[in-house]
Design a protein around this motif. Structure first.
Motif, short mmCIF file in Angstrom:
data_model
loop_
_atom_site.label_atom_id
_atom_site.label_comp_id
_atom_site.label_asym_id
_atom_site.label_seq_id
_atom_site.Cartn_x
_atom_site.Cartn_y
_atom_site.Cartn_z
N ALA A 63 0.84 -1.21 0.00
CA ALA A 63 0.00 0.00 0.00
C ALA A 63 0.88 1.26 0.00
CB ALA A 63 -0.92 -0.01 1.21
N LYS A 64 1.97 1.23 0.74
CA LYS A 64 2.85 2.40 0.81
C LYS A 64 3.51 2.66 -0.55
CE LYS A 64 6.21 4.50 3.82
NZ LYS A 64 6.72 4.43 5.19
N LEU A 65 3.98 1.58 -1.20
CA LEU A 65 4.61 1.74 -2.52
C LEU A 65 3.60 2.32 -3.51
CD1 LEU A 65 6.88 -1.39 -3.05
CD2 LEU A 65 7.54 0.93 -2.42
N LYS A 66 2.38 1.82 -3.42
CA LYS A 66 1.32 2.30 -4.32
C LYS A 66 1.11 3.80 -4.11
CE LYS A 66 -3.22 1.04 -5.98
NZ LYS A 66 -4.50 0.42 -5.62
N ARG A 67 1.08 4.21 -2.81
CA ARG A 67 0.89 5.62 -2.47
C ARG A 67 2.02 6.48 -3.06
NH1 ARG A 67 0.44 4.78 3.01
NH2 ARG A 67 2.36 5.88 3.49
N TYR A 68 3.21 5.92 -3.09
CA TYR A 68 4.36 6.65 -3.63
C TYR A 68 4.44 6.54 -5.16
CZ TYR A 68 6.50 7.01 1.08
OH TYR A 68 6.80 7.29 2.39
N ILE A 87 11.25 0.29 15.08
CA ILE A 87 11.28 0.16 16.54
C ILE A 87 10.95 1.53 17.13
CG2 ILE A 87 13.81 0.43 16.56
CD1 ILE A 87 13.82 -1.37 19.08
N ARG A 88 10.16 1.52 18.18
CA ARG A 88 9.76 2.76 18.84
C ARG A 88 10.22 2.71 20.28
NH1 ARG A 88 3.88 3.37 17.52
NH2 ARG A 88 4.69 4.16 15.56
N ILE A 89 10.98 3.73 20.68
CA ILE A 89 11.51 3.79 22.04
C ILE A 89 10.77 4.91 22.75
CG2 ILE A 89 13.58 4.15 23.43
CD1 ILE A 89 15.22 3.28 20.94
N VAL A 115 18.17 11.62 9.67
CA VAL A 115 17.74 12.09 10.98
C VAL A 115 16.59 13.05 10.76
CG1 VAL A 115 18.41 13.36 13.06
CG2 VAL A 115 20.09 11.93 11.89
N LYS A 116 15.46 12.84 11.46
CA LYS A 116 14.34 13.79 11.37
C LYS A 116 13.95 14.17 12.79
CE LYS A 116 12.25 12.13 7.07
NZ LYS A 116 11.05 11.47 6.54
N ASP A 117 14.19 15.44 13.13
CA ASP A 117 13.87 15.90 14.48
C ASP A 117 12.53 16.63 14.44
OD1 ASP A 117 13.64 17.00 16.95
OD2 ASP A 117 15.60 17.98 16.96
N PRO A 122 8.10 20.30 14.86
CA PRO A 122 6.95 19.38 14.75
C PRO A 122 6.30 19.44 13.36
CG PRO A 122 6.77 20.76 16.71
CD PRO A 122 7.90 21.32 15.90
N LYS A 123 5.61 18.36 13.01
CA LYS A 123 4.92 18.34 11.73
C LYS A 123 3.69 19.25 11.77
CE LYS A 123 5.94 14.37 9.20
NZ LYS A 123 5.45 13.17 8.53
N GLU A 124 3.18 19.56 10.62
CA GLU A 124 1.98 20.38 10.47
C GLU A 124 0.82 19.85 11.33
OE1 GLU A 124 1.88 23.11 8.70
OE2 GLU A 124 -0.29 23.45 8.92
N TRP A 161 -0.40 10.97 22.17
CA TRP A 161 -0.97 11.83 21.12
C TRP A 161 -0.92 11.12 19.76
CZ3 TRP A 161 0.34 13.75 16.44
CH2 TRP A 161 -0.45 14.79 15.92
N ALA A 162 0.25 10.56 19.42
CA ALA A 162 0.42 9.96 18.09
C ALA A 162 -0.52 8.77 17.89
CB ALA A 162 1.87 9.53 17.90
N SER A 163 -0.76 8.01 18.95
CA SER A 163 -1.63 6.84 18.73
C SER A 163 -3.08 7.26 18.55
CB SER A 163 -1.45 5.78 19.83
OG SER A 163 -1.73 6.33 21.07
P1 GTP Z 1 5.79 7.75 5.79
O1 GTP Z 1 5.05 8.86 6.51
O2 GTP Z 1 5.91 6.52 6.63
O3 GTP Z 1 5.27 7.50 4.43
O4 GTP Z 1 7.31 8.18 5.57
P2 GTP Z 1 8.02 9.59 5.54
O5 GTP Z 1 9.18 9.45 4.64
O6 GTP Z 1 7.06 10.69 5.33
O7 GTP Z 1 8.65 9.64 7.00
P3 GTP Z 1 8.17 10.38 8.30
O8 GTP Z 1 9.38 10.52 9.11
O9 GTP Z 1 7.36 11.58 7.98
O10 GTP Z 1 7.18 9.33 8.98
C1 GTP Z 1 7.57 8.07 9.37
C2 GTP Z 1 6.62 7.50 10.41
O11 GTP Z 1 6.41 8.44 11.46
C3 GTP Z 1 5.23 7.19 9.94
O12 GTP Z 1 5.15 5.94 9.33
C4 GTP Z 1 4.45 7.23 11.27
O13 GTP Z 1 4.68 6.07 12.03
C5 GTP Z 1 5.10 8.38 11.97
N1 GTP Z 1 4.42 9.66 11.66
C6 GTP Z 1 4.84 10.63 10.83
N2 GTP Z 1 3.98 11.65 10.80
C7 GTP Z 1 2.97 11.35 11.63
C8 GTP Z 1 1.76 12.02 12.04
O14 GTP Z 1 1.44 13.13 11.62
N3 GTP Z 1 0.96 11.36 12.94
C9 GTP Z 1 1.28 10.15 13.45
N4 GTP Z 1 0.44 9.59 14.32
N5 GTP Z 1 2.40 9.49 13.09
C10 GTP Z 1 3.23 10.07 12.19
#
Ligand code: GTP
Ligand code: MG
Length: 214
Positions: A63-68, A87-89, A115-117, A122-124, A161-163
């Motif tokens: 599904a992810k590849l299709k999305r891309y 893995i999630r810590i 690295v993504k900080d 924070p994301k949008e 929050w994320a879940s």
């Molecule tokens: P994908 O989002 O996985 O397609 O990859 P990406 O290249 O955009 O990487 P990114 O670092 O943005 O996201 C990787 C992973 O972080 C996701 O698969 C989610 O597990 C988590 N994540 C990223 N953005 C969000 C968000 O807005 N909400 C939540 N709940 N999780 C997120």
């Protein structure tokens, strides 16, 4: 060192790929366990509350590849799907996150690919977490293959929050009503405030403890 991209197609390649991603996840899990043991032993303090790991299901990979916009070939999976092993810590305090990041970055058998900080930026959506994409050398009987693992590091509050956000996102298939997205962003601000408050409380407790011990 062999690149996993050279893996080829077919059922045998699929099985090899899965074996490698499983092995890579085991390697990282062991590294995290060792860090926990060492922190406990040296600092009498465990910065890690819990760890979750998973291998992405074939359906989600496709599904992810299709999305891309990519064909679901094994080559494309290996090249474009960075989170087949994940893995999630989860830590109590934001300061723990950076401690763990540093400990991982110091391990020179790992290659840091990305690295993504999302904590300082924070994301949008309001999403906060620290992401490391690493590659781990996997030693097979006749070769060594570099294999990717996505490591997400966040606080308990960020994880909470994320879940919830993830559930809502799925519920509305990515098109949540505006008020829900707004409320979620507001909650993300509460998360940041809570994390900041908990961190300063903890620092006050540590300082008081030190005074008592002296
Ligand atoms: P994908 O989002 O996985 O397609 O990859 P990406 O290249 O955009 O990487 P990114 O670092 O943005 O996201 C990787 C992973 O972080 C996701 O698969 C989610 O597990 C988590 N994540 C990223 N953005 C969000 C968000 O807005 N909400 C939540 N709940 N999780 C997120
Ligand atoms: Mg994304």
């Amino acid at each position: 060192m062999e690149a996993l991209e050279a893996i080829g197609e077919g059922p045998d390649s699929w099985n090899t790929m899965m074996l490698l991603y499983n092995a890579a996840l085991k390697e990282i899990n062991t590294k995290v366990e060792i860090l926990i043991d060492e922190f406990q032993h040296v600092h009498r303090y465990n910065p890690i509350e819990y760890v979750k790991s998973r291998i992405k299901s074939p359906e989600s990979i496709v599904a992810k590849l299709k999305r891309y916009g990519y064909e679901p070939t094994i080559h494309n999976m290996v090249q474009y799907c960075n989170d087949i092993s994940g893995i999630r810590i989860v830590c109590a305090f934001t300061s723990d996150i950076y401690r763990i990041v540093e400990s991982i970055q110091r391990q020179n058998d790992l290659r840091i690919l990305q690295v993504k900080d999302y904590i300082s930026k924070p994301k949008e959506s309001g999403y906060k977490s620290y992401h490391l994409l690493v590659s781990v050398p996997i030693f097979l009987s006749d070769r060594v293959v570099d294999t990717k693992v996505e490591i997400q590091i966040r606080t308990i509050a960020m994880d909470f929050w994320a879940s919830l956000e993830h559930k809502i996102y799925y519920k509305f298939e990515g098109k949540a009503p505006a008020y829900i997205s707004r409320d979620l962003r507001e909650c993300a601000d509460f998360v940041s405030m809570l994390d900041a408050k908990m961190l300063s409380l903890n620092e006050a407790i540590q300082a008081a403890k030190k005074v008592n011990e002296e």
